[in-house]
Design an enzyme around this catalytic site. Sequence first.
Site, short mmCIF file in Angstrom:
data_model
loop_
_atom_site.label_atom_id
_atom_site.label_comp_id
_atom_site.label_asym_id
_atom_site.label_seq_id
_atom_site.Cartn_x
_atom_site.Cartn_y
_atom_site.Cartn_z
N GLU A 278 0.85 -1.21 0.00
CA GLU A 278 0.00 0.00 0.00
C GLU A 278 0.87 1.25 0.00
O GLU A 278 0.78 2.11 0.88
CB GLU A 278 -0.99 -0.01 1.18
N GLU B 299 -4.55 -8.76 -0.31
CA GLU B 299 -5.34 -8.55 0.92
C GLU B 299 -6.79 -8.42 0.49
O GLU B 299 -7.10 -7.59 -0.37
CB GLU B 299 -4.91 -7.27 1.66
O1 AHR Z 1 -4.92 -6.05 7.03
C1 AHR Z 1 -4.86 -4.89 7.81
C2 AHR Z 1 -4.25 -3.71 7.08
O2 AHR Z 1 -5.08 -3.36 6.00
C3 AHR Z 1 -2.91 -3.96 6.42
O3 AHR Z 1 -1.86 -3.80 7.30
C4 AHR Z 1 -2.87 -2.91 5.34
O4 AHR Z 1 -2.07 -3.29 4.25
C5 AHR Z 1 -4.33 -2.72 4.98
O5 AHR Z 1 -4.68 -1.39 4.90
#
Ligand code: AHR
Length: 491
Positions: A172, A289
């Site tokens: 991110e 994710e």
């Molecule tokens: O999964 C929790 C958080 O969500 C992670 O650390 C981040 O990459 C995302 O914003």
Amino acid sequence: MAKLIVRLEDRQATISPMIYGHFAEHLGRCIYEGFWVGEGSAIPNTRGIRNDTVEAMRKLRAPVVRWPGGCFADDYHWRDGIGPREARPRRLNIWWHDGESNHFGTHEFLDLCRQIETEPYICLNVGSGTPEEASAWVEYANCAKPTSRAAERAANGQPDPFAVKYWGVGNENWGCGGHFSPDDYAREYRRFATYLRGRSSTPIELIACGHTSPDWNRKFLETLGNLGMIDHLSIHHYYNSGHAVEFSDTEYYNLFPRALQLDAQIRDAATAIALYNKTGRKIGVIVDEWGVWHPEARGDSGLYQRNTLRDALAAAAVFDVFNRHADVLTMANIAQTINVLQCVAQTEGDKMWLTPTYHAFDLYQGHMGKSGLRLDLDGVPTIEARAGDGKPVQQPVISASASLDPTGREAVLTFQNLHLTEACDCEIRLKGGKAAKVAARILTAKDVRDHNGPDAPNRVRPKPFSIAAKGSTLRATVPPHSLVSARIKFS
Ligand code: AHR
């Protein structure tokens, strides 16, 4: 009567097992307690890693685990996590309001992966790190030549290279990974990526951080120019609708279009890649994710949330999207394995229980590595739901996918009825084959809000389900809010 037409002659891309992958961050009780309990713990463990959660992941045939973050990755300095454990420095975990003992580092993570029998995927620190630090980590892990970093690895107990294949170049980076613009990240990416491959004795694949905004991805890829430097582009997608457990019926239905935004997001990322990819080789999309992030999962409680049957059904609908995108999707990692967000298992001290989402993964296991099959739906009722932007959507109550094993003798069909109150009569037509034997399981519960916990670890779990088969036609009445997985053997 809803019809599911499975076209056995119309084979699609192979469904990469990696699509059924996982993500584990130093966050809440995911790594510490979820996996790492320490060698002196009364909880049964192997070299400090608890046996019950490892066994659960092994049974799922978990193909890959991404680590150490998440936001944590861009503030993690890998040297803090090697060498004698008692001498490792204690640091802050600024993103998740925690202290970091560094007792779980590179060797412990790679031991975990060996115990699970899964592929490791390490996310490098771009935000607060340097190309020197990142490339030194690759060399430490993967170099077979007699360098001092390889010697240090051997002195720490691992003479042979770990041969880690997947390396993420930041996480991110448009947000917690450095707040870069797409142009700035492209320049950083070039700098980091230049020094990584040459330090590994085994081939490595590099994952660039992308965005769900198609504009961001296009700008990044355009500025990067040389797409020979990337192997995959990653996106993240989280969603919710109402409370984790006490959601209304409307909120139940609204979760599905929000989860299924992934369909367009994967397509958009693949389109951006296709626009700039002049390399002649495949550059995949990774969703590293994804999952439901309920409002009760807060930073100060380690993003812990309860997981109901609704979450499992939403995950299954996402798996159907992933299976359909098998031609471009090279990996996906649900957030996050144990005790955090849409995890597959939860623990309390020495107790461990599986979430309904675990069982959705289990019911979809049969698709891993198989050829996707074209599946057409006909006569499927719809329900009005609202996506994240508030626009009404006609949500079909059946979501399904099918795949065929390489011998052509067995197919796997997964399908679910999302309707909250009405059973769905389904007719499954096998075009190009006759069923000799069908074995099916169903995941459902009295209430879609049901979930497992320390005192009811098996409230929601799969049970055998009966499907009537006659030649190339199968019939089943699928109860409300339930998910079915069938293995069909052909005569
Ligand atoms: O999964 C929790 C958080 O969500 C992670 O650390 C981040 O990459 C995302 O914003």
